[in-house]
Design a protein around this motif. Structure first.
Motif, PDB file in Angstrom:
ATOM      1  N   SER A 149      22.834  31.217  32.853  1.00  0.00           N
ATOM      2  CA  SER A 149      22.646  30.547  31.568  1.00  0.00           C
ATOM      3  C   SER A 149      21.321  29.803  31.542  1.00  0.00           C
ATOM      4  CB  SER A 149      23.795  29.565  31.295  1.00  0.00           C
ATOM      5  OG  SER A 149      23.771  28.510  32.235  1.00  0.00           O
ATOM      6  N   VAL A 150      20.844  29.527  30.357  1.00  0.00           N
ATOM      7  CA  VAL A 150      19.685  28.676  30.124  1.00  0.00           C
ATOM      8  C   VAL A 150      20.058  27.739  28.983  1.00  0.00           C
ATOM      9  CG1 VAL A 150      17.994  30.395  30.871  1.00  0.00           C
ATOM     10  CG2 VAL A 150      18.569  30.227  28.460  1.00  0.00           C
ATOM     11  N   SER A 151      19.359  26.634  28.896  1.00  0.00           N
ATOM     12  CA  SER A 151      19.611  25.719  27.784  1.00  0.00           C
ATOM     13  C   SER A 151      18.308  25.126  27.293  1.00  0.00           C
ATOM     14  CB  SER A 151      20.599  24.624  28.194  1.00  0.00           C
ATOM     15  OG  SER A 151      20.069  23.841  29.234  1.00  0.00           O
ATOM     16  N   PHE A 152      18.338  24.639  26.063  1.00  0.00           N
ATOM     17  CA  PHE A 152      17.199  23.940  25.498  1.00  0.00           C
ATOM     18  C   PHE A 152      17.725  22.791  24.651  1.00  0.00           C
ATOM     19  CE2 PHE A 152      18.197  27.317  22.480  1.00  0.00           C
ATOM     20  CZ  PHE A 152      18.145  26.684  21.250  1.00  0.00           C
ATOM     21  N   GLY A 153      16.833  21.866  24.361  1.00  0.00           N
ATOM     22  CA  GLY A 153      17.243  20.689  23.602  1.00  0.00           C
ATOM     23  C   GLY A 153      16.342  20.443  22.415  1.00  0.00           C
ATOM     24  N   PHE A 154      16.781  19.511  21.559  1.00  0.00           N
ATOM     25  CA  PHE A 154      16.018  19.187  20.360  1.00  0.00           C
ATOM     26  C   PHE A 154      16.381  17.799  19.849  1.00  0.00           C
ATOM     27  CE2 PHE A 154      19.841  21.426  19.117  1.00  0.00           C
ATOM     28  CZ  PHE A 154      20.379  20.595  18.134  1.00  0.00           C
ATOM     29  N   ILE A 155      15.514  17.277  19.014  1.00  0.00           N
ATOM     30  CA  ILE A 155      15.755  16.036  18.265  1.00  0.00           C
ATOM     31  C   ILE A 155      15.722  16.406  16.793  1.00  0.00           C
ATOM     32  CG2 ILE A 155      14.878  13.744  17.657  1.00  0.00           C
ATOM     33  CD1 ILE A 155      13.526  13.657  20.418  1.00  0.00           C
ATOM     34  N   ALA A 156      16.648  15.854  16.030  1.00  0.00           N
ATOM     35  CA  ALA A 156      16.696  16.124  14.589  1.00  0.00           C
ATOM     36  C   ALA A 156      17.128  14.859  13.854  1.00  0.00           C
ATOM     37  CB  ALA A 156      17.650  17.269  14.288  1.00  0.00           C
ATOM     38  N   HIS A 157      16.896  14.843  12.561  1.00  0.00           N
ATOM     39  CA  HIS A 157      17.276  13.723  11.694  1.00  0.00           C
ATOM     40  C   HIS A 157      18.359  14.183  10.740  1.00  0.00           C
ATOM     41  CE1 HIS A 157      13.797  11.553  13.171  1.00  0.00           C
ATOM     42  NE2 HIS A 157      13.085  12.661  12.964  1.00  0.00           N
ATOM     43  N   HIS A 158      19.160  13.228  10.264  1.00  0.00           N
ATOM     44  CA  HIS A 158      20.175  13.538   9.263  1.00  0.00           C
ATOM     45  C   HIS A 158      20.418  12.313   8.396  1.00  0.00           C
ATOM     46  CE1 HIS A 158      23.586  11.337  11.104  1.00  0.00           C
ATOM     47  NE2 HIS A 158      23.046  11.699  12.253  1.00  0.00           N
ATOM     48  N   ASN A 159      20.936  12.551   7.228  1.00  0.00           N
ATOM     49  CA  ASN A 159      21.322  11.485   6.310  1.00  0.00           C
ATOM     50  C   ASN A 159      22.825  11.522   6.138  1.00  0.00           C
ATOM     51  OD1 ASN A 159      18.694  10.586   5.730  1.00  0.00           O
ATOM     52  ND2 ASN A 159      18.406  12.311   4.323  1.00  0.00           N
ATOM     53  N   GLY A 160      23.534  10.653   6.809  1.00  0.00           N
ATOM     54  CA  GLY A 160      24.987  10.616   6.663  1.00  0.00           C
ATOM     55  C   GLY A 160      25.696  11.534   7.630  1.00  0.00           C
ATOM     56  N   THR A 161      26.285  12.591   7.123  1.00  0.00           N
ATOM     57  CA  THR A 161      27.096  13.498   7.927  1.00  0.00           C
ATOM     58  C   THR A 161      26.230  14.369   8.832  1.00  0.00           C
ATOM     59  OG1 THR A 161      28.677  13.589   6.112  1.00  0.00           O
ATOM     60  CG2 THR A 161      28.869  15.278   7.803  1.00  0.00           C
ATOM     61  N   ASN A 162      26.665  14.522  10.076  1.00  0.00           N
ATOM     62  CA  ASN A 162      25.969  15.380  11.037  1.00  0.00           C
ATOM     63  C   ASN A 162      26.947  16.466  11.489  1.00  0.00           C
ATOM     64  OD1 ASN A 162      24.181  16.485  12.836  1.00  0.00           O
ATOM     65  ND2 ASN A 162      24.558  14.963  14.420  1.00  0.00           N
ATOM     66  N   THR A 163      27.234  17.377  10.585  1.00  0.00           N
ATOM     67  CA  THR A 163      28.182  18.452  10.873  1.00  0.00           C
ATOM     68  C   THR A 163      27.525  19.525  11.717  1.00  0.00           C
ATOM     69  OG1 THR A 163      29.196  18.043   8.719  1.00  0.00           O
ATOM     70  CG2 THR A 163      29.735  20.131   9.796  1.00  0.00           C
ATOM     71  N   ALA A 164      28.217  19.941  12.767  1.00  0.00           N
ATOM     72  CA  ALA A 164      27.707  20.991  13.646  1.00  0.00           C
ATOM     73  C   ALA A 164      27.723  22.337  12.921  1.00  0.00           C
ATOM     74  CB  ALA A 164      28.551  21.070  14.905  1.00  0.00           C
ATOM     75  N   PRO A 165      26.759  23.209  13.207  1.00  0.00           N
ATOM     76  CA  PRO A 165      26.763  24.535  12.608  1.00  0.00           C
ATOM     77  C   PRO A 165      27.905  25.381  13.165  1.00  0.00           C
ATOM     78  CG  PRO A 165      25.065  24.410  14.279  1.00  0.00           C
ATOM     79  CD  PRO A 165      25.636  23.024  14.137  1.00  0.00           C
ATOM     80  N   SER A 166      28.381  26.316  12.366  1.00  0.00           N
ATOM     81  CA  SER A 166      29.451  27.181  12.837  1.00  0.00           C
ATOM     82  C   SER A 166      28.978  28.623  13.003  1.00  0.00           C
ATOM     83  CB  SER A 166      30.617  27.144  11.846  1.00  0.00           C
ATOM     84  OG  SER A 166      30.210  27.593  10.577  1.00  0.00           O
ATOM     85  N   ASP A 167      27.686  28.851  12.797  1.00  0.00           N
ATOM     86  CA  ASP A 167      27.188  30.230  12.809  1.00  0.00           C
ATOM     87  C   ASP A 167      26.109  30.481  13.856  1.00  0.00           C
ATOM     88  OD1 ASP A 167      25.158  28.723  11.660  1.00  0.00           O
ATOM     89  OD2 ASP A 167      24.681  30.215  10.135  1.00  0.00           O
ATOM     90  N   ILE A 168      26.131  29.796  14.978  1.00  0.00           N
ATOM     91  CA  ILE A 168      25.073  29.990  15.978  1.00  0.00           C
ATOM     92  C   ILE A 168      25.191  31.377  16.611  1.00  0.00           C
ATOM     93  CG2 ILE A 168      26.392  28.804  17.773  1.00  0.00           C
ATOM     94  CD1 ILE A 168      23.585  27.808  18.791  1.00  0.00           C
ATOM     95  N   THR A 169      24.057  32.052  16.702  1.00  0.00           N
ATOM     96  CA  THR A 169      24.015  33.390  17.289  1.00  0.00           C
ATOM     97  C   THR A 169      22.866  33.474  18.285  1.00  0.00           C
ATOM     98  OG1 THR A 169      22.581  34.249  15.537  1.00  0.00           O
ATOM     99  CG2 THR A 169      24.969  34.512  15.225  1.00  0.00           C
ATOM    100  N   VAL A 170      22.947  34.447  19.167  1.00  0.00           N
ATOM    101  CA  VAL A 170      21.863  34.726  20.109  1.00  0.00           C
ATOM    102  C   VAL A 170      21.641  36.229  20.127  1.00  0.00           C
ATOM    103  CG1 VAL A 170      23.386  34.863  22.133  1.00  0.00           C
ATOM    104  CG2 VAL A 170      20.974  34.312  22.432  1.00  0.00           C
ATOM    105  N   SER A 171      20.376  36.607  20.158  1.00  0.00           N
ATOM    106  CA  SER A 171      20.031  38.023  20.247  1.00  0.00           C
ATOM    107  C   SER A 171      18.840  38.187  21.156  1.00  0.00           C
ATOM    108  CB  SER A 171      19.719  38.593  18.856  1.00  0.00           C
ATOM    109  OG  SER A 171      18.655  37.901  18.264  1.00  0.00           O
TER     110      SER A 171
END
Length: 139
Positions: free
Chosen positions: A117-139
């Motif tokens: 496995s490999v992993s990566f990280g990120f920083i992001a901003h949001h206003n209010g709700t921080n709902t996780a995505p349900s459609d992550i894919t890898v190709s």
């Protein structure tokens, strides 16, 4: 009855298939949001999680793993459902267009071996709700 010996030469093995997987929303527990994982290329998948959330921003991680397959170069992508905005990434070259995020490997982590496995990280901003995505894919 006489038993003989035989030989096999040539031959090939092909095929098999791996499909999908399932994705289920996410839950927030102690500041960590898990978005589930989805099927990807062959036996490879991606899993999204929020590692820290401070109200107006958060850090996240995506882990790409392979079982029964391998990758030599990969792209992970997802759609944020709550208007989150990517700010910075490490371990991948990430960009955002509207709500769609696309992250590509960097030179040193392009290969994901079978069982690895490999992993990566990120920083992001949001206003209010921080709902996780349900459609992550890898190709």
């Amino acid at each position: 009855m006489t038993e003989g010996t035989g030989s096999t030469s040539g031959g090939s093995t092909s095929g098999g298939s791996t499909s999908g997987g399932s994705t289920s929303g996410g839950s927030t527990t102690g500041g960590s949001t898990t978005g589930g994982s989805t099927g990807g290329t062959g036996g490879c998948s991606a899993a999204y999680r929020t590692t820290n959330d401070w109200g107006s921003g958060f850090t996240g991680e995506v882990a790409i793993s392979c079982s029964g397959a391998s990758l030599n170069g990969w792209t992970a992508s997802w759609t944020w459902p709550s208007g989150q905005q990517l700010s910075q990434s490490w371990g991948a070259d990430c960009s955002q267009s509207g709500t769609r995020v696309t992250c590509r490997n960097v030179d040193w982590n392009a290969g994901v071996p079978d069982g690895g496995s490999v992993s990566f990280g990120f920083i992001a901003h949001h206003n209010g709700t921080n709902t996780a995505p349900s459609d992550i894919t890898v190709s």
